[in-house]
Design a protein around this motif. Structure first.
Motif, PDB file in Angstrom:
ATOM      1  N   TYR A 155       0.971  -1.775  -0.265  1.00  0.00           N
ATOM      2  CA  TYR A 155      -0.060   0.067   0.436  1.00  0.00           C
ATOM      3  C   TYR A 155       1.204   1.480   0.313  1.00  0.00           C
ATOM      4  N   GLY A 156       2.368   1.243  -0.592  1.00  0.00           N
ATOM      5  CA  GLY A 156       2.958   2.451  -0.340  1.00  0.00           C
ATOM      6  C   GLY A 156       2.616   3.017  -1.203  1.00  0.00           C
ATOM      7  N   LYS A 157       2.101   3.209  -2.676  1.00  0.00           N
ATOM      8  CA  LYS A 157       2.134   3.912  -3.310  1.00  0.00           C
ATOM      9  C   LYS A 157       1.186   4.719  -2.914  1.00  0.00           C
ATOM     10  N   ILE A 158      -0.043   4.209  -2.551  1.00  0.00           N
ATOM     11  CA  ILE A 158      -1.389   4.806  -2.238  1.00  0.00           C
ATOM     12  C   ILE A 158      -1.027   5.710  -1.176  1.00  0.00           C
ATOM     13  N   LEU A 159      -0.278   4.748  -0.531  1.00  0.00           N
ATOM     14  CA  LEU A 159       0.224   5.998   0.576  1.00  0.00           C
ATOM     15  C   LEU A 159       0.858   7.372   0.404  1.00  0.00           C
ATOM     16  N   MET A 160       1.651   6.930   0.038  1.00  0.00           N
ATOM     17  CA  MET A 160       2.860   8.171  -0.771  1.00  0.00           C
ATOM     18  C   MET A 160       1.776   9.149  -1.678  1.00  0.00           C
ATOM     19  N   HIS A 161       0.567   8.693  -2.135  1.00  0.00           N
ATOM     20  CA  HIS A 161       0.306   9.818  -3.564  1.00  0.00           C
ATOM     21  C   HIS A 161      -0.852  10.812  -2.590  1.00  0.00           C
ATOM     22  N   HIS A 162      -1.422  10.309  -1.021  1.00  0.00           N
ATOM     23  CA  HIS A 162      -1.586  11.043  -0.251  1.00  0.00           C
ATOM     24  C   HIS A 162      -1.707  11.571   0.459  1.00  0.00           C
ATOM     25  N   VAL A 163      -0.651  10.944   1.357  1.00  0.00           N
ATOM     26  CA  VAL A 163       0.168  11.210   3.020  1.00  0.00           C
ATOM     27  C   VAL A 163       1.389  11.022   2.789  1.00  0.00           C
ATOM     28  N   PRO A 164       1.621  12.234   1.692  1.00  0.00           N
ATOM     29  CA  PRO A 164       3.678  11.791   1.187  1.00  0.00           C
ATOM     30  C   PRO A 164       4.498  11.926   2.525  1.00  0.00           C
ATOM     31  N   ASN A 165       4.824  13.191   3.000  1.00  0.00           N
ATOM     32  CA  ASN A 165       5.652  13.302   3.978  1.00  0.00           C
ATOM     33  C   ASN A 165       5.219  12.388   5.253  1.00  0.00           C
ATOM     34  N   GLU A 166       4.493  12.060   5.422  1.00  0.00           N
ATOM     35  CA  GLU A 166       4.763  10.862   6.565  1.00  0.00           C
ATOM     36  C   GLU A 166       4.324  10.035   6.138  1.00  0.00           C
ATOM     37  N   THR A 167       4.177   9.612   5.056  1.00  0.00           N
ATOM     38  CA  THR A 167       4.660   8.297   4.783  1.00  0.00           C
ATOM     39  C   THR A 167       6.257   8.066   4.726  1.00  0.00           C
ATOM     40  N   THR A 168       6.579   9.585   3.900  1.00  0.00           N
ATOM     41  CA  THR A 168       8.737   9.136   3.888  1.00  0.00           C
ATOM     42  C   THR A 168       8.967   8.578   5.033  1.00  0.00           C
ATOM     43  N   GLU A 169       8.325   8.692   6.759  1.00  0.00           N
ATOM     44  CA  GLU A 169       8.429   9.037   7.274  1.00  0.00           C
ATOM     45  C   GLU A 169       9.025   7.578   7.882  1.00  0.00           C
ATOM     46  N   LEU A 170       7.991   7.495   7.925  1.00  0.00           N
ATOM     47  CA  LEU A 170       7.694   5.582   8.230  1.00  0.00           C
ATOM     48  C   LEU A 170       8.975   4.855   7.336  1.00  0.00           C
ATOM     49  N   LEU A 171       9.043   5.109   5.894  1.00  0.00           N
ATOM     50  CA  LEU A 171       9.972   4.277   5.814  1.00  0.00           C
ATOM     51  C   LEU A 171      11.202   4.681   5.803  1.00  0.00           C
ATOM     52  N   LYS A 172      11.876   5.754   6.820  1.00  0.00           N
ATOM     53  CA  LYS A 172      13.223   6.078   6.991  1.00  0.00           C
ATOM     54  C   LYS A 172      12.973   5.143   8.179  1.00  0.00           C
ATOM     55  N   ILE A 173      12.154   5.459   8.735  1.00  0.00           N
ATOM     56  CA  ILE A 173      11.689   4.575  10.008  1.00  0.00           C
ATOM     57  C   ILE A 173      12.649   2.892  10.175  1.00  0.00           C
ATOM     58  N   LEU A 174      11.770   2.607   8.585  1.00  0.00           N
ATOM     59  CA  LEU A 174      11.594   0.900   8.631  1.00  0.00           C
ATOM     60  C   LEU A 174      12.711   0.404   8.300  1.00  0.00           C
ATOM     61  N   CYS A 175      13.352   1.661   7.478  1.00  0.00           N
ATOM     62  CA  CYS A 175      14.798   1.184   7.035  1.00  0.00           C
ATOM     63  C   CYS A 175      15.679   1.393   7.274  1.00  0.00           C
ATOM     64  N   THR A 176      16.254   1.303   9.004  1.00  0.00           N
ATOM     65  CA  THR A 176      16.658   2.302   9.620  1.00  0.00           C
ATOM     66  C   THR A 176      16.361   1.747  11.072  1.00  0.00           C
ATOM     67  N   ASP A 177      16.030   1.776  11.708  1.00  0.00           N
ATOM     68  CA  ASP A 177      15.377   1.268  13.016  1.00  0.00           C
ATOM     69  C   ASP A 177      14.278   1.185  13.454  1.00  0.00           C
ATOM     70  N   TYR A 178      13.796   0.234  12.841  1.00  0.00           N
ATOM     71  CA  TYR A 178      12.109   0.032  13.693  1.00  0.00           C
ATOM     72  C   TYR A 178      11.937  -0.470  14.469  1.00  0.00           C
ATOM     73  N   ARG A 179      10.286   0.004  15.189  1.00  0.00           N
ATOM     74  CA  ARG A 179      10.095  -0.780  16.191  1.00  0.00           C
ATOM     75  C   ARG A 179       8.844  -0.447  16.467  1.00  0.00           C
TER      76      ARG A 179
END
Length: 938
Positions: free
Chosen positions: A545-569
């Motif tokens: 669902y990343g593409k849908i979320l990126m289209h509607h809430v790009p900033n929040e989705t980007t921040e979650l992806l940063k966390i997911l790819c670095t140090d996710y809890r």
């Protein structure tokens, strides 16, 4: 009060007359007959027990009739037996009788398992009458625990024996009750540790509590009954005391009166048997008689035996007998003794037979409730009960009582196929009945996915939100339906909030996100939910669902992806408090999520490259491409310069060594000149660097490339010369510079230079004049030097030949006076070599490595021999020769060199030495020739 005239009658017992065993001849057996004169009887421990069968000489017997019908007896009293009580759990028989005329009854306790002269052992004898007052014993009862025995008398008194009734020493006898009316019945009731004694007279009923000191009592009623007209029920009727009057039958608890039943008629005998009440009464009105005369001989009027089922209120059996003595229960049957000495057996039918007969009649009369009660009382299995419920439900359904029908169908759940019921109630007008049935089906965890779908559709059709919420909001341990099916149905019906609740509660993450994103369009909440999931599920859902979320809430989705790819809890702590180390996803796999979101993609990639140095190569490749795109489309010069520096810095970071070609293609696609040249230089593609400058007609850059990299790749100068030679412009300056370097490095033959410049119309002879003159002068000088060297080699060769001939033809005189090793004067013995060196023998032996070689000349000789061996090894190096020939500017010199090495000479192997010459002599001569040649060459 229940009137028995309204009760249904059945025939649940088969009546037969007991017959004697068949003889050996197989003739028909005649009815079994007891001798006349039976006064009392009882049963238990596998036998029917009879008393006071009058025999000759006034001897009174107690008889035992086992199942084999073989009578046995023993003399118990001298006159008569008046009462018998056979315990059911012990082989103990208690009797009351008389041994002499007058009123002096004796109580005897018999142990039937022990013998005394062939008869049962009498363990105790004592008088029944309390004190000295003569009275007749009216009734007797014994507790099964052998600790209580009660005897009732005609004068209204009751004697209680407490303790071990089989022994005198361990028991105590006392008068428990005194009254004015004869005692007609006694019964012990045991409930837990509490023991009660029911006492009934002709006028009242009382209850004594024997487990309490002083034996408190309670009067239960002010009317009584005749002899043998009372009994104690079994636990199915809660151990109630039954008293049968002429108008009614009453049931009593120790502290109160219970229900009563209007069974009219003069009662003669009352017993309780396996849940049935057995009553023997007169068939018609007769002349009045004393109530206390129940045990006296009666006239020969007909008597009726009725067997009642008090729970289900029906008569299980009814029959007329002639003058019944008593009704006994043994061996699973009832035995009716009549005055004519016959025994009739009443055998209860098996459960299946009773139910078939009963149900056929009850069903015809639509008495389903009675049929159900009967089936339960007979402990019919669940399959049989279910069939009754089904038929009852069908009956109510056909009558239009749908509410009642569905209640019966609900009782068939687990046995009856649900589709049978569902088809009947699919009509919209009966949907509430169907809903009730489906609810119960789910509560019993017997519903499948189709049932869940149907129930939820019923809720939605009825618009019953309260029931719907109650159904789906049960605790997780009480879920009786398929959650995924429920979510699908609720979503289809538009109940999105309910569907989301179910999905979140039962952790159906995919359904939760699908509804939130596709139906409710709550992208922020969906993104927050993903952030609470465990790592693996968060990763998979972001990919989905990343593409849908990126289209509607790009900033929040980007921040979650940063966390997911670095140090996710997980934000909700779903992976437990013990998870100290975070997890990280592969950032390269999320690049497609940023389609059409280049700004967020750039921020994500730059973040990953900064915080995670070991990011996948795809991150750097995509970041380079993104920076080059931005640089190519940027119009502002300052920003363009900044982007230029960023792209070049990324290229110089060393992240593209393994994907050199890919980075080069990106730079070429975007015409990123500095990047292309940098990559050419890193890949040592010097010709491509020069060609790049040639394409852009940067003449000075061409010369600079040749100067920088010409030493590493000499052909650059040749290509530069060819490039300038093809230009129609005036390139004399650059041609001269190239020619000067070619001349200094001797990179090309002069003839090839002339041929190359011949294609340029602007390149005149003056351009190469100086080059040609210098070249010719150098060649002239070289020729002179070569001729001088040739002449020198010829002279040396002639001289060496002369020396060889001299050695061959003339003797060699050794005139050395000093040792060549220690320089001391030579003394015999000494060693001399043809080379002119002489040694003391001891010096030679100390320093020499071989007896045939001169220690002084040996190092030089070995060098020469090594050179010869090396040349011989290189003779077959064809590939090396071809390579040098192609790469060399002067192929002729390469060929001449290999000729000099003897590569093209034919090799001759000498296997036999000439006659007269040893191998040592020949080897020594060759060494000398090589040594002389070597010295003169140097």
């Amino acid at each position: 009060m229940a009137a028995y005239l309204q009760w249904r009658r059945f025939v649940f017992f088969d009546r037969e007359t007991v017959r004697e065993p068949s003889g050996p001849d197989g003739a028909g057996a005649k009815p079994f007959a007891l001798p006349p004169g039976i006064a009392v009887c009882d049963s238990g421990r596998g036998s029917l027990v009879f008393g006071d069968i009058l025999c000759g000489a006034g001897r009174c017997q107690i008889w035992f009739l086992p199942r084999s019908l073989q009578l046995s007896s023993f003399q118990a009293y001298k006159l008569r037996v008046t009462h018998l009580y056979q315990l059911k759990q012990h082989s103990i028989l208690v009797s009351v009788g008389e041994d002499e005329e007058g009123i002096n009854p004796l109580v005897k306790v018999w142990n039937l398992e022990k013998r005394d002269g062939g008869n049962p052992l009498c363990t105790r004898i004592f008088p029944a009458i309390p004190g000295n007052k003569p009275t007749v014993v009216s009734c007797l009862t014994v507790h099964e625990n052998l600790n209580f025995m009660a005897i009732g008398f005609a004068d209204g008194s009751v004697v209680l024996t407490k303790g071990d009734i089989t022994r005198d020493r361990h028991s105590k006898t006392q008068i428990l009750h005194e009254g004015s009316y004869p005692v007609t019945g006694l019964a012990f009731r045991q409930s837990g540790k509490t023991t009660h004694l029911f006492v009934v007279t002709t006028e009242n009923i009382q209850s004594y509590m024997l487990s309490v000191k002083d034996y408190p009592h309670l009067e239960l009623d002010t009317h009584g009954c005749g002899l043998r007209c009372s009994s104690l029920s079994d636990p199915s009727q809660d151990l109630q005391f039954i008293v049968a009057g002429n108008e009614c039958v009453y049931l009593y608890q120790p502290d109160e009166r219970g229900p009563c039943f209007a069974f009219e008629g003069q009662k003669l005998i009352v017993h309780w048997y396996r849940g049935y009440l057995i009553i023997v009464s007169k068939d018609r009105k007769t002349s009045p008689k004393s109530e206390f005369a129940g045990n006296e001989a009666q006239n020969s009027d007909k008597q009726v035996l009725n067997i009642y089922d008090l729970c289900n209120k029906f008569i299980a059996y009814s029959s007329i007998f002639d003058d019944i003595v008593d009704v006994l229960a043994e061996w699973g049957s009832l035995y009716v003794l009549t005055r004519d000495g016959k025994i009739h057996v009443l055998q209860e039918k098996d459960t299946q037979t009773k139910l078939e007969a009963r149900e056929s009649m009850l069903f015809r009369k639509n008495l389903f409730e009675m049929a159900i009660n009967l089936a339960k009382s007979h402990h019919l299995d669940s399959d049989g009960l279910s069939e009754i419920f089904r038929q009852y439900g069908d009956h109510l359904y056909n009558k239009g009582n749908h509410d009642g029908a569905i209640q019966q169908y609900i009782r068939t759940i687990g046995k009856l196929e649900p589709s049978y019921v569902i088809r009947k109630f699919l009509d919209a007008q009966r949907i509430h009945n169907l809903t009730a049935y489906l609810q119960m089906l789910h509560l019993q965890s017997l519903a499948n996915a189709d049932h869940t779908t149907l129930l939820l559709n019923c809720y939605t059709k009825l618009k019953d939100s309260s029931k719907l919420e109650e159904f789906i909001k049960t605790s997780e341990s009480e879920v009786h339906f398929d959650v995924e099916t429920a979510i699908k149905v609720l979503r289809q019906a538009g109940y999105y909030s309910h569907a989301v609740y179910l999905a979140e509660k039962h952790e159906h993450h995919e359904w939760y996100l699908k509804i939130q994103l596709e139906d409710i369009k709550n992208y922020q909440e969906a993104l927050h939910y993903i952030g609470k999931l465990p790592f693996e599920q968060a990763e998979s859902n972001m990919k989905r669902y990343g593409k849908i979320l990126m289209h509607h809430v790009p900033n929040e989705t980007t921040e979650l992806l940063k966390i997911l790819c670095t140090d996710y809890r997980p934000s909700g702590g779903n992976e437990g408090p013990g998870m100290l180390e975070g997890k990280k996803a592969n950032s390269e796999e999320f690049i497609p999520v940023f389609a059409n979101n280049s700004r967020e993609l750039k921020a994500f990639l730059e973040h990953m490259s900064e915080v995670q140095a070991d990011s996948p190569q795809g991150v750097y490749d995509t970041l380079l491409e993104l920076r080059l795109q931005n640089w190519a489309h940027e119009q502002d010069k300052q920003i363009k310069e900044k982007l230029h520096n960023e792209a070049l810095t990324l290229l110089k970071s060393g992240r593209f060594k393994t994907v050199f070609d890919k980075a080069l293609v990106l730079c070429q696609m975007h015409n990123f000149k500095d990047g292309v040249l940098y990559l050419y230089e890193q890949g040592k593609l010097f010709q491509q660097i020069m060609h790049y400058h040639m394409q852009n007609e940067q003449y000075k850059k061409v010369i600079e490339v040749c100067e920088l990299y010409g030493d590493q790749e000499a052909c650059l100068w040749e290509q530069a010369l060819g490039y300038f030679a093809r230009k129609e412009e005036n390139c004399k300056e650059y041609i001269a510079a190239v020619l000067k370097h070619i001349e200094n490095k001797n990179l090309m033959p002069p003839l090839l230079v002339v041929q190359t410049l011949a294609h340029n119309s602007t390149a005149t002879l003056s351009v190469i004049k100086d080059y040609l003159v210098n070249k010719l002068q150098k060649q002239s000088r070289q020729i002179e030097q070569d001729e001088q060297r040739i002449q020198k080699y010829r002279e040396e060769t002639t001289r060496i030949r002369l020396e060889i001939e001299e050695l061959k033809a003339s003797p060699k005189i050794f005139q050395k006076t000093k040792c060549s090793i220690c320089t001391s004067a030579l003394e015999l013995p000494s060693v001399h070599f043809l080379c002119g060196h002489s040694f003391h023998q001891h010096c030679f032996e100390s320093y020499s490595e071989s007896d045939s070689e001169c220690p002084t000349c040996m190092p030089e000789n070995r060098k020469v021999m090594d050179m010869i061996r090396a040349q011989e090894q290189k003779r077959d190096l064809h590939d090396q020769f071809q390579h040098q020939l192609k790469c060399s500017n002067d192929g002729f010199s390469v060929v001449a060199d290999y000729f000099g090495r003897g590569v093209f000479n034919k090799l001759t192997l000498i296997t036999d030495f000439p006659s007269g010459k040893t191998a040592t002599t020949i080897e020594a001569g060759l060494q000398r020739e090589l040594l002389i040649h070597t010295k003169r060459s140097t």
